[in-house]
Design an enzyme around this catalytic site. Structure first.
Site, mmCIF file in Angstrom:
data_model
loop_
_atom_site.group_PDB
_atom_site.id
_atom_site.type_symbol
_atom_site.label_atom_id
_atom_site.label_comp_id
_atom_site.label_asym_id
_atom_site.label_seq_id
_atom_site.Cartn_x
_atom_site.Cartn_y
_atom_site.Cartn_z
ATOM 1 N N LYS A 13 16.454 -31.295 -25.328
ATOM 2 C CA LYS A 13 16.041 -31.843 -26.633
ATOM 3 C C LYS A 13 15.223 -33.125 -26.446
ATOM 4 O O LYS A 13 14.164 -33.281 -27.036
ATOM 5 C CB LYS A 13 17.279 -32.144 -27.507
ATOM 6 C CG LYS A 13 18.175 -30.935 -27.742
ATOM 7 C CD LYS A 13 19.356 -31.275 -28.639
ATOM 8 C CE LYS A 13 20.343 -32.271 -28.060
ATOM 9 N NZ LYS A 13 21.061 -31.804 -26.854
ATOM 10 N N ARG A 160 22.795 -41.459 -16.361
ATOM 11 C CA ARG A 160 23.674 -41.813 -17.463
ATOM 12 C C ARG A 160 25.133 -41.737 -17.044
ATOM 13 O O ARG A 160 25.521 -40.838 -16.319
ATOM 14 C CB ARG A 160 23.424 -40.858 -18.650
ATOM 15 C CG ARG A 160 22.437 -41.397 -19.631
ATOM 16 C CD ARG A 160 21.953 -40.400 -20.644
ATOM 17 N NE ARG A 160 22.961 -39.652 -21.372
ATOM 18 C CZ ARG A 160 22.680 -38.802 -22.358
ATOM 19 N NH1 ARG A 160 21.412 -38.611 -22.729
ATOM 20 N NH2 ARG A 160 23.625 -38.137 -22.971
HETATM 21 P P1 AP5 Z 1 17.233 -33.571 -21.674
HETATM 22 O O1 AP5 Z 1 15.917 -33.411 -22.340
HETATM 23 O O2 AP5 Z 1 17.680 -34.948 -21.331
HETATM 24 O O3 AP5 Z 1 18.372 -32.785 -22.491
HETATM 25 P P2 AP5 Z 1 19.058 -33.134 -23.881
HETATM 26 O O4 AP5 Z 1 19.238 -31.856 -24.612
HETATM 27 O O5 AP5 Z 1 18.313 -34.223 -24.586
HETATM 28 O O6 AP5 Z 1 20.445 -33.638 -23.341
HETATM 29 P P3 AP5 Z 1 21.344 -34.860 -23.760
HETATM 30 O O7 AP5 Z 1 22.380 -34.973 -22.694
HETATM 31 O O8 AP5 Z 1 20.548 -36.108 -24.056
HETATM 32 O O9 AP5 Z 1 21.952 -34.351 -25.081
HETATM 33 P P4 AP5 Z 1 23.245 -34.754 -25.707
HETATM 34 O O10 AP5 Z 1 23.165 -34.079 -27.005
HETATM 35 O O11 AP5 Z 1 24.445 -34.489 -24.893
HETATM 36 O O12 AP5 Z 1 23.186 -36.366 -25.686
HETATM 37 P P5 AP5 Z 1 22.701 -37.472 -26.731
HETATM 38 O O13 AP5 Z 1 21.927 -38.462 -25.974
HETATM 39 O O14 AP5 Z 1 22.097 -36.853 -27.930
HETATM 40 O O15 AP5 Z 1 17.192 -32.650 -20.341
HETATM 41 C C1 AP5 Z 1 18.269 -32.686 -19.415
HETATM 42 C C2 AP5 Z 1 17.704 -32.559 -17.986
HETATM 43 O O16 AP5 Z 1 17.164 -31.246 -17.820
HETATM 44 C C3 AP5 Z 1 16.559 -33.543 -17.678
HETATM 45 O O17 AP5 Z 1 16.730 -34.008 -16.357
HETATM 46 C C4 AP5 Z 1 15.283 -32.687 -17.798
HETATM 47 O O18 AP5 Z 1 14.271 -33.125 -16.885
HETATM 48 C C5 AP5 Z 1 15.791 -31.304 -17.410
HETATM 49 N N1 AP5 Z 1 15.111 -30.223 -18.146
HETATM 50 C C6 AP5 Z 1 14.869 -30.199 -19.485
HETATM 51 N N2 AP5 Z 1 14.246 -29.064 -19.828
HETATM 52 C C7 AP5 Z 1 14.083 -28.344 -18.674
HETATM 53 C C8 AP5 Z 1 13.508 -27.068 -18.370
HETATM 54 N N3 AP5 Z 1 12.945 -26.293 -19.319
HETATM 55 N N4 AP5 Z 1 13.533 -26.636 -17.094
HETATM 56 C C9 AP5 Z 1 14.092 -27.419 -16.125
HETATM 57 N N5 AP5 Z 1 14.647 -28.632 -16.334
HETATM 58 C C10 AP5 Z 1 14.651 -29.086 -17.608
HETATM 59 O O19 AP5 Z 1 24.099 -38.079 -27.174
HETATM 60 C C11 AP5 Z 1 24.874 -38.860 -26.286
HETATM 61 C C12 AP5 Z 1 26.195 -39.179 -26.945
HETATM 62 O O20 AP5 Z 1 25.981 -39.928 -28.149
HETATM 63 C C13 AP5 Z 1 27.011 -37.964 -27.396
HETATM 64 O O21 AP5 Z 1 27.833 -37.494 -26.337
HETATM 65 C C14 AP5 Z 1 27.822 -38.524 -28.538
HETATM 66 O O22 AP5 Z 1 28.942 -39.238 -28.075
HETATM 67 C C15 AP5 Z 1 26.867 -39.508 -29.181
HETATM 68 N N6 AP5 Z 1 26.077 -38.899 -30.257
HETATM 69 C C16 AP5 Z 1 24.726 -38.705 -30.263
HETATM 70 N N7 AP5 Z 1 24.342 -38.132 -31.411
HETATM 71 C C17 AP5 Z 1 25.466 -37.957 -32.148
HETATM 72 C C18 AP5 Z 1 25.727 -37.403 -33.434
HETATM 73 N N8 AP5 Z 1 24.727 -36.902 -34.189
HETATM 74 N N9 AP5 Z 1 27.000 -37.371 -33.874
HETATM 75 C C19 AP5 Z 1 28.003 -37.890 -33.139
HETATM 76 N N10 AP5 Z 1 27.841 -38.422 -31.901
HETATM 77 C C20 AP5 Z 1 26.575 -38.465 -31.416
#
Ligand code: AP5
Length: 212
Positions: A13, A160
């Site tokens: 994402k 992270r």
């Molecule tokens: P990346 O693009 O970083 O993936 P992502 O889907 O953004 O993963 P996140 O871990 O950021 O999502 P998340 O939802 O767990 O965390 P968030 O920060 O929102 O890609 C991952 C890796 O894969 C990278 O190294 C990339 O290079 C590689 N990659 C990507 N696409 C690829 C492909 N096609 N092929 C090969 N490699 C690829 O949230 C963090 C925390 O905040 C949560 O745990 C929660 O506690 C809190 N939080 C955030 N939002 C909320 C909410 N709305 N409600 C409640 N708590 C929340």
């Protein structure tokens, strides 16, 4: 235009949001980034959020929704935005719908990026992020030219805290988009599912095609 990007942790994402924002000039709003910024600055919100983030759990809805509504009330979000990591459930989705409705707008596209668990583990374990500009890398799939250094700005790369294997297991168990959330957007006629296991450029093309 308002877009929500849905998908499990590690689906891509954030990576795709950065690419789509660069291609379309759409504002990128990541609730995860907002929480991490607050954790870094040791604000009261950051201290509260970190209690949940460190365990791989979602931050309570009332906290997250309040933060998001404040963000979208700012002028730069009036013309549109792409939400990455929000909404995570129907309560959050309905809060977003109501806020946008108040501005005569709506979620135009809900793009669900699907990836299987084994691939998600490998992606999260190999993820590196620039401390300065936030650009995302993967040590195998999308490595920087120089180890530990951001290609875009020369900043230092870090991993992270919540990408440690034990926290990843909890995130994958508790944070996949629930069926009711997917149904919410299917019913609204805005849901499009994208195969997130394709190479990065192919996923970007599929997403851009979906919103064209
Ligand atoms: P990346 O693009 O970083 O993936 P992502 O889907 O953004 O993963 P996140 O871990 O950021 O999502 P998340 O939802 O767990 O965390 P968030 O920060 O929102 O890609 C991952 C890796 O894969 C990278 O190294 C990339 O290079 C590689 N990659 C990507 N696409 C690829 C492909 N096609 N092929 C090969 N490699 C690829 O949230 C963090 C925390 O905040 C949560 O745990 C929660 O506690 C809190 N939080 C955030 N939002 C909320 C909410 N709305 N409600 C409640 N708590 C929340």
């Amino acid at each position: 235009m308002y877009i929500v990007l849905l998908g499990p942790p590690g689906a891509g994402k954030g990576t795709q949001a950065q690419r789509i924002a660069a291609a379309t000039q759409l504002l990128h709003i990541s609730t995860g980034d907002m929480f991490r910024e607050n954790v870094k600055n040791e604000t009261a919100l950051g201290k509260l959020a970190n209690q949940y983030m460190a365990k791989g759990e979602l931050v309570p809805d009332e906290v997250t929704i309040k933060m998001l509504l404040e963000r979208i009330s700012r002028t730069d979000a009036k013309a549109g935005a792409m939400f990455d990591g929000f909404p995570r459930n129907v309560v959050q989705a309905e809060a977003l719908d109501e806020a946008l409705r108040g501005n005569g707008a709506k979620v135009d596209f809900a793009l669900l990026i699907s990836v299987r668990d084994a691939e998600l583990m490998a992606r999260l374990g190999g993820r590196w992020i620039c401390r300065t500009c936030g650009k995302l890398y993967h040590e195998k799939n999308d490595p920087p030219k120089k180890h530990g250094i951001c290609d875009a700005c020369g900043g230092e790369l870090y991993q992270r805290e919540d990408d440690r294997p034990e926290v990843v297991a909890s995130r994958l168990e508790k944070q996949k988009p629930p069926a009711a959330l997917i149904e919410h957007y299917r019913k609204a006629g805005t849901l499009k599912e994208i195969n997130g296991e394709q190479p990065l450029d192919a996923v970007t093309s599929a997403l851009l095609e979906a919103i064209r």
